[in-house]
Write a protein that holds these residues in place. Structure first.
Motif, PDB file in Angstrom:
ATOM      1  N   ASP A 143      40.789 -41.940  -4.367  1.00 28.09           N
ATOM      2  CA  ASP A 143      40.824 -42.239  -2.933  1.00 28.09           C
ATOM      3  C   ASP A 143      42.069 -41.657  -2.265  1.00 28.09           C
ATOM      4  O   ASP A 143      42.250 -41.774  -1.059  1.00 28.09           O
ATOM      5  N   GLN A 153      33.948 -43.332  -8.198  1.00 27.03           N
ATOM      6  CA  GLN A 153      33.152 -44.539  -8.436  1.00 27.03           C
ATOM      7  C   GLN A 153      34.064 -45.764  -8.427  1.00 27.03           C
ATOM      8  O   GLN A 153      35.284 -45.634  -8.566  1.00 27.03           O
ATOM      9  N   PRO A 154      33.488 -46.979  -8.294  1.00 23.09           N
ATOM     10  CA  PRO A 154      34.336 -48.168  -8.344  1.00 23.09           C
ATOM     11  C   PRO A 154      34.968 -48.328  -9.721  1.00 23.09           C
ATOM     12  O   PRO A 154      34.316 -48.115 -10.746  1.00 23.09           O
ATOM     13  N   ARG A 213      28.371 -49.578  -3.785  1.00 17.80           N
ATOM     14  CA  ARG A 213      28.946 -49.468  -5.125  1.00 17.80           C
ATOM     15  C   ARG A 213      30.100 -50.440  -5.306  1.00 17.80           C
ATOM     16  O   ARG A 213      30.203 -51.115  -6.329  1.00 17.80           O
ATOM     17  N   ARG A 214      30.962 -50.501  -4.304  1.00 18.54           N
ATOM     18  CA  ARG A 214      32.111 -51.401  -4.413  1.00 18.54           C
ATOM     19  C   ARG A 214      31.661 -52.867  -4.435  1.00 18.54           C
ATOM     20  O   ARG A 214      32.188 -53.672  -5.206  1.00 18.54           O
ATOM     21  N   GLU A 257      38.987 -46.983  -6.285  1.00 20.36           N
ATOM     22  CA  GLU A 257      38.078 -45.866  -6.528  1.00 20.36           C
ATOM     23  C   GLU A 257      38.649 -44.968  -7.606  1.00 20.36           C
ATOM     24  O   GLU A 257      39.741 -44.431  -7.472  1.00 20.36           O
ATOM     25  N   ARG A 305      31.369 -35.424  -5.554  1.00 19.34           N
ATOM     26  CA  ARG A 305      31.618 -36.729  -6.161  1.00 19.34           C
ATOM     27  C   ARG A 305      31.058 -36.761  -7.582  1.00 19.34           C
ATOM     28  O   ARG A 305      31.678 -37.272  -8.505  1.00 19.34           O
ATOM     29  N   GLY A 365      29.043 -45.854  -0.801  1.00 22.47           N
ATOM     30  CA  GLY A 365      30.331 -46.295  -1.303  1.00 22.47           C
ATOM     31  C   GLY A 365      30.529 -47.794  -1.167  1.00 22.47           C
ATOM     32  O   GLY A 365      31.027 -48.449  -2.084  1.00 22.47           O
ATOM     33  N   SER A 385      32.738 -37.493 -11.713  1.00 23.80           N
ATOM     34  CA  SER A 385      32.356 -38.769 -12.302  1.00 23.80           C
ATOM     35  C   SER A 385      32.548 -38.716 -13.810  1.00 23.80           C
ATOM     36  O   SER A 385      32.398 -37.661 -14.442  1.00 23.80           O
TER      37      SER A 385
END
Length: 319
Positions: A90, A248-249, A173-174, A244, A103, A170, A107
């Motif tokens: 982030d 991803q979280p 996911r969080r 982040e 993104r 986003g 990952s």
């Protein structure tokens, strides 16, 4: 002037690091090779380097190819499951991740999948799909023909048919990662299982240095019990933060100024599909520095703060 020469390199450093990390899956090694690229840049004939960006990318990429060739044998001897080093994204450490493709390219799922590729396949794939290089440019970087670059890309894409797709936003996911954390922390197995895909897979990397499951754990019921058990030890001062990581979280486990564990939760179709748990402190140093922390072995932290794990569990049962 020497200062101008250094300033020009520094302008390219973030992009070089982003390329190196995707090629190697290691922030520490990417930093090392970016620095090696600087040393070569510093010694280069200024009259030869006509396009600095292209010259620097070529040097770095070829250094990474050499490192990947030796890394393959090292990883065969790695204790337990090998996972890439997690990086906080982030703060744009790996460049802008404004598209799904970018993104995806950082990952942990994709970096693990790219281990299937040969070094050249990985380089062509990263340069083309993550950075948009044309095949003519890739050919010049790798000293291959343009048609060969196209063929290599097709082979790489064929090997990556199982590439991850993240359809959740986003915020979604969080939210799911926070629900996962709350359920695990509370030992709520039914809630945990509802958040997990039936075929969820959890992988942990301890590198033989820190305690971690050496084989992947599969299935919602088994993964739920595993993560509920991880938080069953009452570790004083434990703070869990959702941030982040690799697009991803991620959940940071922090005790005082020490980062002891990282869990990356990959979400698809509103459920957790993959979980990556990194506890090898060598894999956490770069991320710890990003957070202003130090990386430490979680078992050592427990022993330093509260005695042995068995003593903690015995105390819990006596309550």
């Amino acid at each position: 002037m020497a200062s101008d020469h250094v300033a020009e390199f520094e302008a390219h450093r973030p992009r070089l690091f982003a390329v190196g990390y995707r090629l190697l899956g290691s922030a520490a090694e990417a930093e090392d090779l970016v620095q090696e690229t600087f040393l070569r840049w510093n010694d280069a004939d200024r009259d030869v380097v006509r396009t600095p960006a292209a010259w620097l990318t070529k040097v770095l990429t070829n250094l990474c190819l050499n490192r990947l060739a030796s890394a393959r044998s090292r990883r065969e001897d790695y204790v337990g499951i090998w996972l890439p080093e997690p990086v906080m994204t982030d703060d744009s450490a790996l460049g802008p991740l404004e598209t799904a493709e970018r993104r995806e390219s950082v990952s942990l799922a994709m970096l693990v999948l790219m281990e299937k590729l040969t070094p050249v396949e990985r380089a062509v794939f990263v340069l083309r799909e993550a950075f948009g290089y044309r095949h003519r440019e890739i050919a010049e970087i790798l000293d291959i023909t343009e048609s060969n670059s196209q063929q290599v890309l097709r082979r790489a894409q064929a090997h990556l048919r199982e590439r991850p797709r993240f359809d959740a936003s986003g915020d979604q996911r969080r939210r799911i990662a926070e629900l996962f954390l709350d359920a695990a922390r509370g030992g709520d197995l039914p809630a945990l299982e509802r958040l997990l895909a039936d075929d969820v897979v959890s992988s942990a990397d301890g590198g033989g240095v820190a305690g971690a499951a050496r084989n992947a754990i599969r299935g919602a019921s088994r993964v739920a019990r595993y993560f509920a058990g991880l938080l069953d030890v009452p570790l004083p001062g434990l703070e869990l933060r959702v941030v982040e990581l690799n697009g991803q979280p991620g959940i940071l486990a922090v005790v005082g100024d020490a980062l002891v564990s990282v869990t990356v939760v990959e979400v698809g179709d509103e459920r957790v599909r993959r979980i990556y748990n990194v506890v090898n402190p060598d894999k956490l140093r770069f991320l710890a520095a990003q957070c202003g922390l130090v990386a430490r072995n979680w078992r050592q932290v427990i022993e330093d703060t509260s005695g042995s794990v068995m003593e903690l569990r015995a105390a819990r049962f006596r309550e």
